[in-house]
Design a protein around this motif. Sequence first.
Motif, PDB file in Angstrom:
ATOM      1  N   GLU A   1       0.777  -1.014  -0.074  1.00  0.00           N
ATOM      2  CA  GLU A   1      -0.223   0.034   0.029  1.00  0.00           C
ATOM      3  C   GLU A   1       0.704   1.314  -0.061  1.00  0.00           C
ATOM      4  OE1 GLU A   1      -3.541   1.972   2.475  1.00  0.00           O
ATOM      5  OE2 GLU A   1      -2.754   0.148   3.430  1.00  0.00           O
ATOM      6  N   GLU A   2       1.926   1.092   0.865  1.00  0.00           N
ATOM      7  CA  GLU A   2       2.802   2.420   0.720  1.00  0.00           C
ATOM      8  C   GLU A   2       3.862   2.374  -0.255  1.00  0.00           C
ATOM      9  OE1 GLU A   2       2.386   4.597   2.880  1.00  0.00           O
ATOM     10  OE2 GLU A   2       0.728   3.922   3.958  1.00  0.00           O
ATOM     11  N   GLN A   3       3.773   1.674  -1.179  1.00  0.00           N
ATOM     12  CA  GLN A   3       4.851   1.393  -2.274  1.00  0.00           C
ATOM     13  C   GLN A   3       4.333   1.704  -3.503  1.00  0.00           C
ATOM     14  OE1 GLN A   3       6.683  -2.412  -1.901  1.00  0.00           O
ATOM     15  NE2 GLN A   3       7.320  -2.109   0.158  1.00  0.00           N
ATOM     16  N   LEU A   4       3.273   1.395  -3.984  1.00  0.00           N
ATOM     17  CA  LEU A   4       2.494   1.983  -5.431  1.00  0.00           C
ATOM     18  C   LEU A   4       1.927   3.082  -5.548  1.00  0.00           C
ATOM     19  CD1 LEU A   4       0.555  -1.326  -5.536  1.00  0.00           C
ATOM     20  CD2 LEU A   4       2.979  -0.979  -6.325  1.00  0.00           C
ATOM     21  N   VAL A   5       1.988   3.572  -6.632  1.00  0.00           N
ATOM     22  CA  VAL A   5       1.660   4.884  -6.839  1.00  0.00           C
ATOM     23  C   VAL A   5       0.672   4.974  -8.244  1.00  0.00           C
ATOM     24  CG1 VAL A   5       2.482   6.858  -7.959  1.00  0.00           C
ATOM     25  CG2 VAL A   5       4.004   5.696  -6.675  1.00  0.00           C
ATOM     26  N   ALA A   6      -0.424   5.330  -7.931  1.00  0.00           N
ATOM     27  CA  ALA A   6      -1.624   5.606  -8.723  1.00  0.00           C
ATOM     28  C   ALA A   6      -1.398   6.736  -9.803  1.00  0.00           C
ATOM     29  CB  ALA A   6      -2.876   5.642  -8.132  1.00  0.00           C
ATOM     30  N   LEU A   7      -1.344   6.289 -10.993  1.00  0.00           N
ATOM     31  CA  LEU A   7      -1.053   7.464 -12.232  1.00  0.00           C
ATOM     32  C   LEU A   7      -2.504   7.635 -12.732  1.00  0.00           C
ATOM     33  CD1 LEU A   7       1.780   5.608 -13.920  1.00  0.00           C
ATOM     34  CD2 LEU A   7       2.006   7.322 -12.191  1.00  0.00           C
TER      35      LEU A   7
END
Length: 269
Positions: free
Chosen positions: A79-85
């Motif tokens: 949850e703290e590693q992925l980035v929503a583009l």
Amino acid sequence: MDESPSWFRKLLTWKDPAEEGQPIVQKGQCAEKEKSCYASINGGETADASCVPCASTASRGSVTCPTCQGTGRIPREQEEQLVALIPYGDQRLKPRRTKLYVTITVAVCLLTTCLMMYFLFPRSIAVVPAGLNASAISFDNSSYAIILNMTNMLNVTNNNFYMVRVAQLAIEVLHKALVIGKNTAMTHLDIPPLQGAQILYTISSRILDNNTYNICTWSRIKVHNVLLHIQGTLTCSYLSHSEQLAFESYQYVDCRGNATLPGGSLRRS
């Protein structure tokens, strides 16, 4: 000399016709790396940061999300590693009616502030002496003194939009610049907004003057008036604030006999 390099290049670029239909990246190999195809915000592994998600050969109109595998959920540990583009042209990046909302908010705040200042701004409290209500005269022949008991009226008007409490009333009576009587009364009177009230106060005075005694006791003199100087202080409180209001008046008192003033007209008893 010129033909050797061209022949060598053809040999390097020759492909087997059986292998032309096979993908460069194996399907199983791509599936293993689908979960690591998105870049990490903390710069995790550089080898997986440039991985491109594989497209399904069965359905060319849609692509399965390599992170959630089409379930719509991601592991909690990522949850703290992925980035929503989000695309630049997405409507969520374009606030609607922002200027209108800001203008309405500023107008409401200004209107509320103006109304609070208008209703809470302190206004004057009018204190007007209304004159004599009743008087009682007696004489001390041994000391040539005049004993005067008076009941006076005081009109107080509240011009504010909140209640005002009258806490204390201090009175002094002077005759020929000499203090002849004092009184302090605790009233505890509440005056409603934009209304007035009348305060009755009684004060005893003692005049020690031979000329004044003669004027009040001689029957040959038709007018028996004594000029008194009345001054006082009214203590009021409102909105956790205390204020002292000073007032003064000059008043004629008939020292020949007792008098009352009901209904605004002077009568003798």
